[in-house]
Design a protein around this motif. Structure first.
Motif, mmCIF file in Angstrom:
data_model
loop_
_atom_site.group_PDB
_atom_site.id
_atom_site.type_symbol
_atom_site.label_atom_id
_atom_site.label_comp_id
_atom_site.label_asym_id
_atom_site.label_seq_id
_atom_site.Cartn_x
_atom_site.Cartn_y
_atom_site.Cartn_z
ATOM 1 N N VAL A 332 9.981 6.372 -8.328
ATOM 2 C CA VAL A 332 8.975 5.475 -8.909
ATOM 3 C C VAL A 332 9.631 4.483 -9.854
ATOM 4 N N ARG A 333 10.558 4.945 -10.672
ATOM 5 C CA ARG A 333 11.265 4.032 -11.580
ATOM 6 C C ARG A 333 12.032 2.978 -10.789
ATOM 7 N N GLN A 334 12.678 3.397 -9.697
ATOM 8 C CA GLN A 334 13.447 2.460 -8.877
ATOM 9 C C GLN A 334 12.530 1.497 -8.138
ATOM 10 N N TYR A 340 12.648 -1.664 -1.335
ATOM 11 C CA TYR A 340 13.262 -0.621 -0.518
ATOM 12 C C TYR A 340 13.059 0.749 -1.159
ATOM 13 N N ALA A 341 13.142 0.801 -2.485
ATOM 14 C CA ALA A 341 12.903 2.063 -3.190
ATOM 15 C C ALA A 341 11.463 2.528 -2.980
ATOM 16 N N LEU A 342 10.529 1.574 -2.894
ATOM 17 C CA LEU A 342 9.133 1.933 -2.623
ATOM 18 C C LEU A 342 9.015 2.542 -1.225
ATOM 19 N N ASP A 368 0.350 5.817 -19.359
ATOM 20 C CA ASP A 368 0.497 4.719 -20.315
ATOM 21 C C ASP A 368 1.506 3.676 -19.858
ATOM 22 N N LEU A 369 1.906 3.728 -18.565
ATOM 23 C CA LEU A 369 2.870 2.772 -18.014
ATOM 24 C C LEU A 369 2.217 2.029 -16.856
ATOM 25 N N PRO A 370 1.694 0.809 -17.086
ATOM 26 C CA PRO A 370 0.939 0.083 -16.051
ATOM 27 C C PRO A 370 1.725 -0.147 -14.764
ATOM 28 N N GLU A 371 2.989 -0.521 -14.866
ATOM 29 C CA GLU A 371 3.766 -0.808 -13.662
ATOM 30 C C GLU A 371 3.928 0.445 -12.809
ATOM 31 N N ALA A 372 4.217 1.578 -13.462
ATOM 32 C CA ALA A 372 4.363 2.836 -12.728
ATOM 33 C C ALA A 372 3.038 3.237 -12.087
ATOM 34 N N VAL A 378 -0.282 2.481 -4.987
ATOM 35 C CA VAL A 378 0.176 2.107 -3.639
ATOM 36 C C VAL A 378 0.540 3.354 -2.842
ATOM 37 N N LEU A 379 1.228 4.288 -3.492
ATOM 38 C CA LEU A 379 1.644 5.517 -2.809
ATOM 39 C C LEU A 379 0.436 6.374 -2.433
ATOM 40 N N GLU A 380 -0.570 6.428 -3.301
ATOM 41 C CA GLU A 380 -1.788 7.180 -2.985
ATOM 42 C C GLU A 380 -2.501 6.586 -1.770
ATOM 43 N N GLU A 381 -2.542 5.238 -1.695
ATOM 44 C CA GLU A 381 -3.157 4.579 -0.543
ATOM 45 C C GLU A 381 -2.366 4.890 0.726
ATOM 46 N N PHE A 382 -1.032 4.936 0.601
ATOM 47 C CA PHE A 382 -0.197 5.261 1.746
ATOM 48 C C PHE A 382 -0.498 6.662 2.263
#
Length: 391
Positions: A332-334, A340-342, A368-372, A378-382
């Motif tokens: 997730v951090r990457q 590609y990390a996604l 508390d981290l909006p970007e994460a 996105v991963l949940e939708e996948f």
């Protein structure tokens, strides 16, 4: 990546191929075994303390069962060991006390060799000190040394509840000359193995292949309610869930707090175990491929009546879940900086079989981290799309 995940998972399940247990424990893995267990309790007296009347009476009646050292004496009160093995244990405990290796209230686990069928056995021993007299605050204290023997040293180390179990005996040891030995003390000591070790085995025997639902509930912090059962069964299930959960192991304490808050707001999600039928009926069940893959390992160990192996399998289950959780956090951090990390995140979640639990924990930890959180959405939708495609 999928090949390495499969290999790592298989290593976690194949306990018999690992060095987690001594050879004598693994030898019976392919057949049903019966593990013996023993207990012993000694009266401990510091020689500089003023012996009470009841302690003097014990020493006089049991002079042949007393070991005296320069600064303490150890007198047998009760034991389930064979008569030829008890003096060997007393000698061992005396050596430990002489070296100051037993601290009050803190158990110590080691391997001892005794004249019993197992020869070498894991031994838990704990010194329960009596409160010192205000008139002699600096005198050596009196107390009781309690020993539990069974399995191996490694096996007993997997059970952190023995200290608590021993402390439960403290009030019963205040009776003069232990007049409640046969009515309270002995029954309590003789049940140590059933109460402190066998609870995981009883739960697996109770729910059988439905154990995956309990494993999933433990990982996802889902409340489990047991109905139409006795108190022992309720306690067993509660302890199993606690032992299988990752509570207290997360890098951020807020994760568990956030999960518990969400669950308390959604009581409809509770897993129900109804023991009015045999086997019990489970409702509102949820599992995944990761938890399902561990079913056979638990059933095999339970069938062979090896609670220590069961506990090791449970620890391996948790370890694999933690490893996957840490891998997802790294991906997730990457993924915040690399498409590609996604893509690798999606591959990982598809392969591990535990995506729903991992994302639930990741969302709570990164709240508390909006970007994460955007990546996790996105991963949940996948995962939802993958689930719908397979339905």
């Amino acid at each position: 990546m999928f090949a390495s995940q499969t290999s790592s998972f298989q290593d976690s399940i194949d306990v018999e191929e690992r060095d987690d247990f001594d050879s004598e424990e693994i030898a019976g893995y392919s057949q049903k075994i019966q593990l013996n267990c023993y207990y012993t309790i000694y009266l401990y007296q510091g020689t500089r303390s003023e012996a009470s009347g009841e302690n003097v009476a014990w020493n006089q009646r049991r002079a042949d069962s007393t070991t005296s050292q320069e600064d303490f004496s150890l007198t047998l009160i009760d034991s389930s060991l064979p008569s030829e093995a008890e003096p060997e244990l007393r000698t061992y405990i005396s050596r430990r006390l002489s070296k100051g290796a037993l601290l009050g209230g803190m158990g110590n686990i080691a391997t001892v060799e005794l004249s019993i069928p197992e020869q070498a056995v894991g031994c838990y021993c704990c010194l329960l000190e009596q409160e010192r007299s205000p008139e002699q605050p600096d005198s050596d204290g009196n107390g009781y040394v309690i020993c539990f023997m069974g399995g191996s040293e490694k096996g007993l180390n997997l059970y952190p509840f023995l200290d608590k179990y021993v402390q439960g005996l403290h009030s019963s040891l205040q009776t003069p000359e232990l007049q409640n030995l046969e009515t309270e003390v002995r029954p309590y000591l003789s049940q140590w193995y059933e109460e402190s070790v066998m609870h995981i085995h009883r739960v697996v025997q109770l729910v059988q292949s439905n154990i995956s639902f309990l494993l999933h509930a433990a990982l996802s912090q889902t409340h489990v309610e047991v109905i139409n059962s006795d108190e022992r069964t309720k306690a067993d299930v509660s302890r199993f869930i606690k032992a299988a959960s990752l509570q207290g192991l997360s890098q951020q304490d807020t994760t568990t707090a956030s999960l518990c808050k969400a669950i308390s707001e959604d009581a409809q999600s509770a897993l129900i175990i109804d023991c009015s039928t045999s086997p019990p009926t489970l409702t509102k069940t949820v599992s995944n491929r990761f938890c399902d893959d561990w079913i056979q390992a638990f059933l095999n160990a339970a069938e062979r009546c090896n609670p220590f192996l069961l506990r090791q399998i449970l620890e391996n289950f948790k370890l694999k879940a933690i490893q996957d959780m840490n891998s997802l956090k790294r991906f997730v951090r990457q993924a915040e900086m690399s498409h590609y990390a996604l893509f690798r995140c999606c591959q990982f979640l598809q392969g591990c079989g535990n995506g729903d639990v991992l994302l639930q924990n990741a969302r709570a930890e990164h709240s508390d981290l909006p970007e994460a959180c955007s990546i996790i959405t996105v991963l949940e939708e996948f995962l939802r799309e993958q689930s719908q495609a397979q339905a």
